[in-house]
Write a protein that holds these residues in place. Structure first.
Motif, PDB file in Angstrom:
ATOM      1  N   ALA A 260       8.114  -7.442   3.971  1.00 39.23           N
ATOM      2  CA  ALA A 260       8.912  -6.829   2.899  1.00 39.23           C
ATOM      3  C   ALA A 260       9.926  -5.813   3.423  1.00 39.23           C
ATOM      4  N   ILE A 261       9.649  -5.202   4.587  1.00 43.47           N
ATOM      5  CA  ILE A 261      10.551  -4.135   5.061  1.00 43.47           C
ATOM      6  C   ILE A 261      11.850  -4.674   5.661  1.00 43.47           C
ATOM      7  N   ILE A 262      11.988  -6.001   5.690  1.00 46.45           N
ATOM      8  CA  ILE A 262      13.257  -6.561   6.196  1.00 46.45           C
ATOM      9  C   ILE A 262      14.400  -6.183   5.246  1.00 46.45           C
ATOM     10  N   GLN A 263      14.072  -6.118   3.946  1.00 42.51           N
ATOM     11  CA  GLN A 263      15.092  -5.641   3.002  1.00 42.51           C
ATOM     12  C   GLN A 263      15.044  -4.109   2.947  1.00 42.51           C
ATOM     13  N   PRO A 264      16.193  -3.489   2.667  1.00 41.60           N
ATOM     14  CA  PRO A 264      16.170  -2.027   2.526  1.00 41.60           C
ATOM     15  C   PRO A 264      15.181  -1.637   1.422  1.00 41.60           C
ATOM     16  N   TYR A 265      14.421  -0.575   1.647  1.00 42.09           N
ATOM     17  CA  TYR A 265      13.410  -0.165   0.670  1.00 42.09           C
ATOM     18  C   TYR A 265      13.190   1.335   0.792  1.00 42.09           C
ATOM     19  N   ASP A 266      12.496   1.887  -0.193  1.00 46.18           N
ATOM     20  CA  ASP A 266      12.215   3.323  -0.179  1.00 46.18           C
ATOM     21  C   ASP A 266      10.789   3.526   0.359  1.00 46.18           C
ATOM     22  N   PRO A 267      10.638   4.116   1.561  1.00 43.27           N
ATOM     23  CA  PRO A 267       9.298   4.268   2.146  1.00 43.27           C
ATOM     24  C   PRO A 267       8.316   4.990   1.219  1.00 43.27           C
ATOM     25  N   SER A 268       8.828   5.913   0.391  1.00 42.53           N
ATOM     26  CA  SER A 268       7.889   6.660  -0.463  1.00 42.53           C
ATOM     27  C   SER A 268       7.286   5.744  -1.534  1.00 42.53           C
ATOM     28  N   GLU A 269       7.933   4.600  -1.787  1.00 49.75           N
ATOM     29  CA  GLU A 269       7.405   3.692  -2.823  1.00 49.75           C
ATOM     30  C   GLU A 269       6.469   2.627  -2.258  1.00 49.75           C
ATOM     31  N   MET A 270       6.514   2.429  -0.941  1.00 55.54           N
ATOM     32  CA  MET A 270       5.788   1.299  -0.363  1.00 55.54           C
ATOM     33  C   MET A 270       4.272   1.352  -0.599  1.00 55.54           C
ATOM     34  N   PRO A 271       3.619   2.525  -0.399  1.00 58.08           N
ATOM     35  CA  PRO A 271       2.162   2.526  -0.607  1.00 58.08           C
ATOM     36  C   PRO A 271       1.764   2.059  -2.011  1.00 58.08           C
ATOM     37  N   GLU A 272       2.540   2.479  -3.006  1.00 64.67           N
ATOM     38  CA  GLU A 272       2.209   2.089  -4.373  1.00 64.67           C
ATOM     39  C   GLU A 272       2.462   0.590  -4.600  1.00 64.67           C
ATOM     40  N   LEU A 273       3.541   0.077  -3.995  1.00 64.51           N
ATOM     41  CA  LEU A 273       3.832  -1.351  -4.158  1.00 64.51           C
ATOM     42  C   LEU A 273       2.706  -2.201  -3.569  1.00 64.51           C
ATOM     43  N   VAL A 274       2.227  -1.772  -2.401  1.00 63.41           N
ATOM     44  CA  VAL A 274       1.151  -2.525  -1.734  1.00 63.41           C
ATOM     45  C   VAL A 274      -0.130  -2.431  -2.570  1.00 63.41           C
ATOM     46  N   PHE A 275      -0.428  -1.228  -3.021  1.00 60.28           N
ATOM     47  CA  PHE A 275      -1.640  -1.027  -3.828  1.00 60.28           C
ATOM     48  C   PHE A 275      -1.575  -1.857  -5.117  1.00 60.28           C
ATOM     49  N   ASP A 276      -0.427  -1.798  -5.781  1.00 58.26           N
ATOM     50  CA  ASP A 276      -0.286  -2.533  -7.051  1.00 58.26           C
ATOM     51  C   ASP A 276      -0.428  -4.038  -6.836  1.00 58.26           C
ATOM     52  N   MET A 277       0.098  -4.534  -5.720  1.00 56.89           N
ATOM     53  CA  MET A 277      -0.030  -5.971  -5.473  1.00 56.89           C
ATOM     54  C   MET A 277      -1.501  -6.330  -5.254  1.00 56.89           C
ATOM     55  N   ALA A 278      -2.195  -5.515  -4.476  1.00 54.54           N
ATOM     56  CA  ALA A 278      -3.622  -5.797  -4.236  1.00 54.54           C
ATOM     57  C   ALA A 278      -4.391  -5.728  -5.562  1.00 54.54           C
ATOM     58  N   LEU A 279      -4.063  -4.729  -6.366  1.00 57.79           N
ATOM     59  CA  LEU A 279      -4.755  -4.579  -7.659  1.00 57.79           C
ATOM     60  C   LEU A 279      -4.481  -5.807  -8.545  1.00 57.79           C
ATOM     61  N   THR A 280      -3.243  -6.237  -8.581  1.00 56.94           N
ATOM     62  CA  THR A 280      -2.914  -7.371  -9.457  1.00 56.94           C
ATOM     63  C   THR A 280      -3.586  -8.648  -8.961  1.00 56.94           C
ATOM     64  N   LEU A 281      -3.666  -8.809  -7.648  1.00 57.73           N
ATOM     65  CA  LEU A 281      -4.348  -9.996  -7.106  1.00 57.73           C
ATOM     66  C   LEU A 281      -5.823  -9.984  -7.509  1.00 57.73           C
ATOM     67  N   MET A 282      -6.443  -8.813  -7.417  1.00 56.49           N
ATOM     68  CA  MET A 282      -7.853  -8.729  -7.824  1.00 56.49           C
ATOM     69  C   MET A 282      -7.980  -8.991  -9.323  1.00 56.49           C
ATOM     70  N   ALA A 283      -7.045  -8.460 -10.103  1.00 55.95           N
ATOM     71  CA  ALA A 283      -7.085  -8.697 -11.552  1.00 55.95           C
ATOM     72  C   ALA A 283      -6.914 -10.184 -11.861  1.00 55.95           C
ATOM     73  N   ALA A 284      -6.098 -10.863 -11.048  1.00 58.60           N
ATOM     74  CA  ALA A 284      -5.852 -12.296 -11.273  1.00 58.60           C
ATOM     75  C   ALA A 284      -7.052 -13.144 -10.853  1.00 58.60           C
TER      76      ALA A 284
END
Ligand code: TYM
Length: 345
Positions: A53-77
Motif C-alpha cells: 500500500a505504501i507505493i502510493q503516497p499516503y499519510d503515515p499517521s493514518e496507516m495504523p488505523e487503516l491496517v487495524f480496520d482492514m483486519a477488523l473487517t476481515l474478522m467481521a466478514a
C-alpha cells in the motif's frame, strides 16, 4: 531445524489485501467470501499488505488505523483467527528480504508487461520502482510460506502467473525448493462498480463498502447503472448486460434471480424494483458482518491478539524458509559479530 508443515492433507493457501481504507463488495465477492469458505479445508494465510500500500503516497499517521480496520473487517466478514492465520505484512521482515532475492531473477520485461503496472504507471508523471517491483513482493508473500494455492479475483491471476515464472527461474539456479502456486479464482471473477463499466475499486469511487448502513447501500444502488435500453419502465431489457443482475446472482436466491431475469426481459418490473430487491438481499447478507464489526470495535484487543498470534506463527515459518533459501544461495554466513565471538569462545 524442524520444518513446520501444513496440517496433514491440507494444502497451504495464501492471499493478501491492501489496507486501502474500505473492504468493498468487489473484494468480498471476488476474494474474501472464498477465503471464509476455505478456512477448514486449507491451511489458510491472510495478509494485510501494508508494504504494497505504501507505493502510493499516503499519510503515515493514518496507516495504523487503516491496517487495524482492514483486519477488523476481515474478522467481521468471517475470517476466524482460530482457523486461519491473519497477519500484517510489515510485521514479518522476511517478506522484504525474499522480495530482494527475487528481484535478482526476475526480468524487467516480465514486470513491464503486467497489466496493472501498465495502467497505473500510465497515470503517473514519475513512476516509483516499487510499482514495477510490486509483483515480486507479491511472489515473496506467497512463497515465504511455500503456499500452493492463491485465492484471488481475476485481476491478480497475471501476478500469480509471474510468481510461477519466478519460482522456475529461482529453482533452476538454486535447486527445486519453491512450489509453483496456482491461482484459485472464484465465481465472481471481476465485480463491476456501480458505474457498470469499470472494475469495482476504491480508487474509482464506484464501490459499496462492506460495513455501510442499509441507507447508505440504498443511496448508492438507487442511481446505479443498468441496461441503457430500458429508458422507461415499459422498455424490455437484457439482464445479461446489466450489473444489477450480475449482483443478484451473488446475493439473491434462485427465485429472485429468475424473477429479475423475467421481469427485465418482459418489462414486468422496473429497474428500481430490481434494485430494491437486490438491496434487500445484500443488506440481509451484510447485516451480520456489520454486527460482528460493531462487537469487534468494542473489543479491539481481540483483533490485536489475532494479529499478534498470526505474526508469531508466520515469523517461525519465515525464518525456516529464509534459512533454507540462504543456505542454497551460499548466503548462510555467521549472522552477527557477537555470535561469531560466542562461537570462538
Ligand atoms: P487488492 O487489495 O486490490 O484486492 C484484494 C482481493 O480482492 C480482489 N478484488 C476483486 N475481485 C473481483 N472484483 C473486483 N472488483 C475486485 N477488486 C478486488 C482482488 O483480486 C484480490 O484478490 N496485489 C493484491 C494483494 C496481494 C496479494 C499477495 C494477493 C499482495 N500480496 C499475495 C495474493 C497473494 C492486491 O492489491 O489486492
Amino acid at each position: 531445524m524442524k520444518r513446520e508443515l501444513p496440517v496433514a492433507g491440507r494444502q497451504r493457501a495464501f492471499s493478501g489485501i491492501q489496507p486501502s481504507g474500505e473492504l468493498h463488495i468487489g473484494n468480498y465477492l471476488g476474494a474474501v467470501r472464498n477465503w471464509v469458505k476455505m478456512q477448514d479445508d486449507y491451511d489458510l494465510f491472510i495478509c494485510v499488505v501494508d508494504l504494497h500500500a505504501i507505493i502510493q503516497p499516503y499519510d503515515p499517521s493514518e496507516m495504523p488505523e487503516l491496517v487495524f480496520d482492514m483486519a477488523l473487517t476481515l474478522m467481521a466478514a468471517g475470517i476466524d483467527p482460530e482457523r486461519a492465520t491473519l497477519f500484517v505484512q510489515s510485521d514479518i521482515p522476511q517478506h522484504s528480504e525474499l522480495s530482494w532475492i527475487f528481484t535478482t531473477v526476475t526480468p524487467i520485461g516480465d514486470l513491464e508487461r503486467m497489466t496493472q503496472y501498465k495502467e497505473k504507471s500510465a497515470r503517473l508523471a514519475s513512476v516509483p520502482a516499487g510499482l514495477l517491483a510490486y509483483p515480486i513482493l507479491q511472489a515473496a508473500d506467497i512463497l515465504l510460506y511455500l503456499a500452493t494455492v492463491v485465492p484471488v479475483g481475476a485481476d491478480q491471476s497475471q501476478h500469480v502467473e509471474l510468481t510461477r515464472e519466478i519460482v522456475r527461474k529461482w529453482n533452476a539456479r538454486y535447486g527445486d525448493y519453491f512450489p509453483e502456486p496456482q491461482a484459485l479464482i472464484g465465481q465472481a471473477k471481476r465485480v463491476l462498480g456501480l458505474d457498470g463499466q469499470a472494475k469495482m475499486s476504491k480508487s474509482l469511487g464506484n464501490t459499496i463498502g462492506l460495513l455501510e448502513s442499509p441507507e447508505e447501500i440504498w443511496e448508492k444502488l438507487r442511481p446505479a447503472y443498468t441496461d441503457p435500453a430500458r429508458k422507461t419502465r415499459k422498455d424490455p431489457g437484457n439482464p445479461f448486460i446489466c450489473n444489477i443482475f450480475s449482483l443478484h446472482q451473488e446475493f439473491s436466491s434462485d427465485e429472485d434471480i429468475a424473477w429479475a431475469q423475467e421481469g427485465c426481459q418482459t418489462a414486468g418490473i422496473g429497474c428500481i424494483d430490481c434494485k430494491r430487491r437486490l438491496g434487500d438481499n445484500m443488506i440481509e447478507e451484510l447485516r451480520p458482518i456489520r454486527g460482528r464489526a460493531d462487537e469487534l470495535k468494542a473489543n479491539p484487543e481481540r483483533v490485536q491478539e489475532a494479529l499478534r498470534q498470526g505474526a508469531d506463527r508466520c515469523l517461525g515459518i519465515a525464518e525456516q524458509t529464509m534459512a533454507e533459501v540462504k543456505r542454497r544461495m551460499g548466503l548462510d554466513h555467521v549472522r552477527s559479530p557477537s555470535e561469531a565471538k560466542v562461537d570462538a569462545d
